[in-house]
Motif scaffolding. Sequence first.
Motif, PDB file in Angstrom:
ATOM      1  N   TYR A  85      32.880  36.957  35.751  1.00  0.00           N
ATOM      2  CA  TYR A  85      34.104  36.824  36.146  1.00  0.00           C
ATOM      3  C   TYR A  85      34.920  35.322  36.006  1.00  0.00           C
ATOM      4  O   TYR A  85      35.756  35.022  35.667  1.00  0.00           O
ATOM      5  CB  TYR A  85      34.829  38.119  37.459  1.00  0.00           C
ATOM      6  N   LYS A  95      35.061  34.443  32.438  1.00  0.00           N
ATOM      7  CA  LYS A  95      36.594  34.686  31.419  1.00  0.00           C
ATOM      8  C   LYS A  95      37.902  34.161  31.607  1.00  0.00           C
ATOM      9  O   LYS A  95      38.135  34.341  30.974  1.00  0.00           O
ATOM     10  CB  LYS A  95      36.743  36.637  31.975  1.00  0.00           C
ATOM     11  N   SER A 147      30.181  43.021  43.097  1.00  0.00           N
ATOM     12  CA  SER A 147      31.883  43.160  42.584  1.00  0.00           C
ATOM     13  C   SER A 147      32.429  44.219  41.916  1.00  0.00           C
ATOM     14  O   SER A 147      31.811  45.103  42.179  1.00  0.00           O
ATOM     15  CB  SER A 147      31.868  42.393  41.080  1.00  0.00           C
ATOM     16  N   SER A 195      34.125  45.905  40.390  1.00  0.00           N
ATOM     17  CA  SER A 195      34.476  46.598  39.065  1.00  0.00           C
ATOM     18  C   SER A 195      32.946  46.817  38.626  1.00  0.00           C
ATOM     19  O   SER A 195      32.568  48.334  37.522  1.00  0.00           O
ATOM     20  CB  SER A 195      33.987  45.185  37.378  1.00  0.00           C
ATOM     21  N   ARG A 241      47.018  46.899  39.928  1.00  0.00           N
ATOM     22  CA  ARG A 241      45.238  46.242  40.451  1.00  0.00           C
ATOM     23  C   ARG A 241      45.194  44.962  39.440  1.00  0.00           C
ATOM     24  O   ARG A 241      45.426  45.414  38.139  1.00  0.00           O
ATOM     25  CB  ARG A 241      44.653  47.959  39.881  1.00  0.00           C
ATOM     26  N   ASP A 287      41.888  44.632  37.262  1.00  0.00           N
ATOM     27  CA  ASP A 287      41.721  44.251  35.928  1.00  0.00           C
ATOM     28  C   ASP A 287      43.066  45.951  34.959  1.00  0.00           C
ATOM     29  O   ASP A 287      42.252  45.784  33.823  1.00  0.00           O
ATOM     30  CB  ASP A 287      40.522  45.713  36.051  1.00  0.00           C
ATOM     31  N   ARG A 288      44.078  45.500  35.605  1.00  0.00           N
ATOM     32  CA  ARG A 288      45.097  46.293  34.544  1.00  0.00           C
ATOM     33  C   ARG A 288      46.594  45.059  35.267  1.00  0.00           C
ATOM     34  O   ARG A 288      47.227  45.467  34.264  1.00  0.00           O
ATOM     35  CB  ARG A 288      45.900  47.727  35.836  1.00  0.00           C
ATOM     36  N   THR A 305      48.388  40.388  41.866  1.00  0.00           N
ATOM     37  CA  THR A 305      47.290  40.912  41.441  1.00  0.00           C
ATOM     38  C   THR A 305      46.994  41.580  42.969  1.00  0.00           C
ATOM     39  O   THR A 305      46.431  40.523  43.982  1.00  0.00           O
ATOM     40  CB  THR A 305      46.429  39.712  41.168  1.00  0.00           C
ATOM     41  N   VAL A 307      43.351  43.104  44.759  1.00  0.00           N
ATOM     42  CA  VAL A 307      41.594  43.423  44.142  1.00  0.00           C
ATOM     43  C   VAL A 307      41.372  44.001  45.541  1.00  0.00           C
ATOM     44  O   VAL A 307      41.201  43.584  46.761  1.00  0.00           O
ATOM     45  CB  VAL A 307      41.197  41.488  44.156  1.00  0.00           C
ATOM     46  N   GLU A 359      35.656  38.882  42.419  1.00  0.00           N
ATOM     47  CA  GLU A 359      37.017  39.337  42.239  1.00  0.00           C
ATOM     48  C   GLU A 359      37.997  38.235  42.763  1.00  0.00           C
ATOM     49  O   GLU A 359      39.434  37.990  41.970  1.00  0.00           O
ATOM     50  CB  GLU A 359      37.453  40.476  41.637  1.00  0.00           C
TER      51      GLU A 359
END
Length: 614
Positions: free
Chosen positions: A59, A62, A145, A147, A181, A183-184, A193, A195, A207
Amino acid sequence: MKTRSPIVSVLGHVDHGKTTLLDNIRGSTIALKEAGGITQHIGATEIPMDVISSICGEYLDKMNIQNELPGLFFVDTPGHEAFTTLRKRGGALADLAILIVDVTEGFKPQTYEALNILKASKTPFVVAANKIDRIPGWNSIPKTSFSKVIKEQHKKVAFELDQKIYELVGILHEEGFESERFDRVNNFASQITIVPTSAVTGEGLSELLTMLIGLAYQYLSEQLQIEETAPASGTVLEVKEEKGLGLTIDTILYDGVLNKNDHIMMLTKDNKVISTKIRSLLKPKPLEEIRESKTLFEDTDHIVAAAGVKVVAPHVDDVVSGSPLRVVNDEKLGIEDELLSEVDNIRIQTNDVGIIVKADTLGSLEALINILDQKDIPIKSAEIGDISRRDIINASIMAEEDEKYGVVIAFNVNILPSAEEELNNDQEVIVFRDSVIYQLTEDYMHWIETAKERQKKQRLNEIVRPSKIRIIPKLVFRHSKPAIAGIEVMSGIIERGVTLINEKGHEVGIVESMEDNGESLQKVSRGSQVAMAIGGAVFEKDFEEGDVLYVDMSERNLFALEDEFGDKLLDDEILTLDELKEIKQNTEDPNWGIIRTDWSELDTLDEDEYEDFY
């Protein structure tokens, strides 16, 4: 120039997981057997970048961070009180914050308070939607995580979590923040953000740390640049006794370098600037060395921000927690002026009416003032230190102006004996004390509301209520001056001294006395049957058997009841009020309605006008 670690504070409501989250962050690094890279500070823990990389893994990659930060510097004492202590001119000492919310409970009073503090200080933050492991049916996979773990959940459980997250999104929107969220998120620059995490199991921790690093890299690059050789700037966390060392100052440095033998300036509780020379700089020893030597600290000659350090210096007895700490150089006068200006910007002394505010630190005083301002609560004075006799006397003077301002709101301070004695002698002054800011303000606001109800109830008791009586047939005991008859109260409350009128609005007489079985009564209520003496009245001239008589009311009294106390009247009193209005209108009084027109908007009156109205 050097890039320092961002200072991170964790804020949120009581029991939403602040301490557990900090413990888990530290525990995760130790579990990875890389504790040697962790630097323990006074009041803080620094997690180096290589350890964060081990936790976050893919993560972090990225985020495409080119120049790595040294790590994250977590303030160990969680909570918004600690955050507000960590203040510096123009904002918060903490560079980043985690706003932690129990996802099963949502926003609570202290969450809103923390959010307001973040908003006021313009501190970037991420929201940890904590306790996902408490969602019914959640399948926990520790140290995983979010995810990955979300893929292992039943679709109904995942849907339930989504509903909870969007409740948070809705509240944040109402408070002026767009959020989503993690991841969106479409735009990290404009959206907060969120989490999902579990501070207990460590789910979502990777994350959360990644989002913090991303925020720091994208928005704090310049702010984190420091000059290693510049004189240090910091904030005093606490002044406390340390065995074998005497009084010491726990300090967080956010800029420059602090050297042994430096001269430093700080503020005292009575708003003065002191200058003293550092004798020792102490930092915690590694755990293994503590076990071997039995000593907690070791000397160091200098320490560079961001860092937590224990300072040993003389004459620090009166240094106030939250005070700025500055190294004195050739610009001594400029530094002294700067420190005093910080106090002047917070401390309040006015000649206006308002409450008295006391707090233990500059930061908590500033936070308390900001919250009271948001609630439009006027402040007479706001200072650091214990409650003194002068504070009680000032509050007493305010109570004479207005009951609701005869108050001392005190955060995390004591009452001095002389103040306690004065307080015992003055029953009008109310002191609210607590170690949680939101509880103080909530208690005061609740007291204000109940005080309004008490005043309203008192005014209702003092005002004449719509009442009527019926002369009981065959129970006229005396025919004239005063006429005495048996009566039944049909509505309201009848008191001695009120004037009675008939259905045509003509005056009958004044209630001189009331008796029941030989007992004299001051007042009687609906349903009572008593013997009543009506002064000035003559039977068969002013009234007959079976007549209904009303308690006369002034026009102001009548409309005040209708406008302010309508919800407090009983159904029978409301009917009587309507009958009285009709009687008054039928008297063809040319002045009827003038007062009603002039005083129809009671809410527009100030307090003095309101009292005059009655």
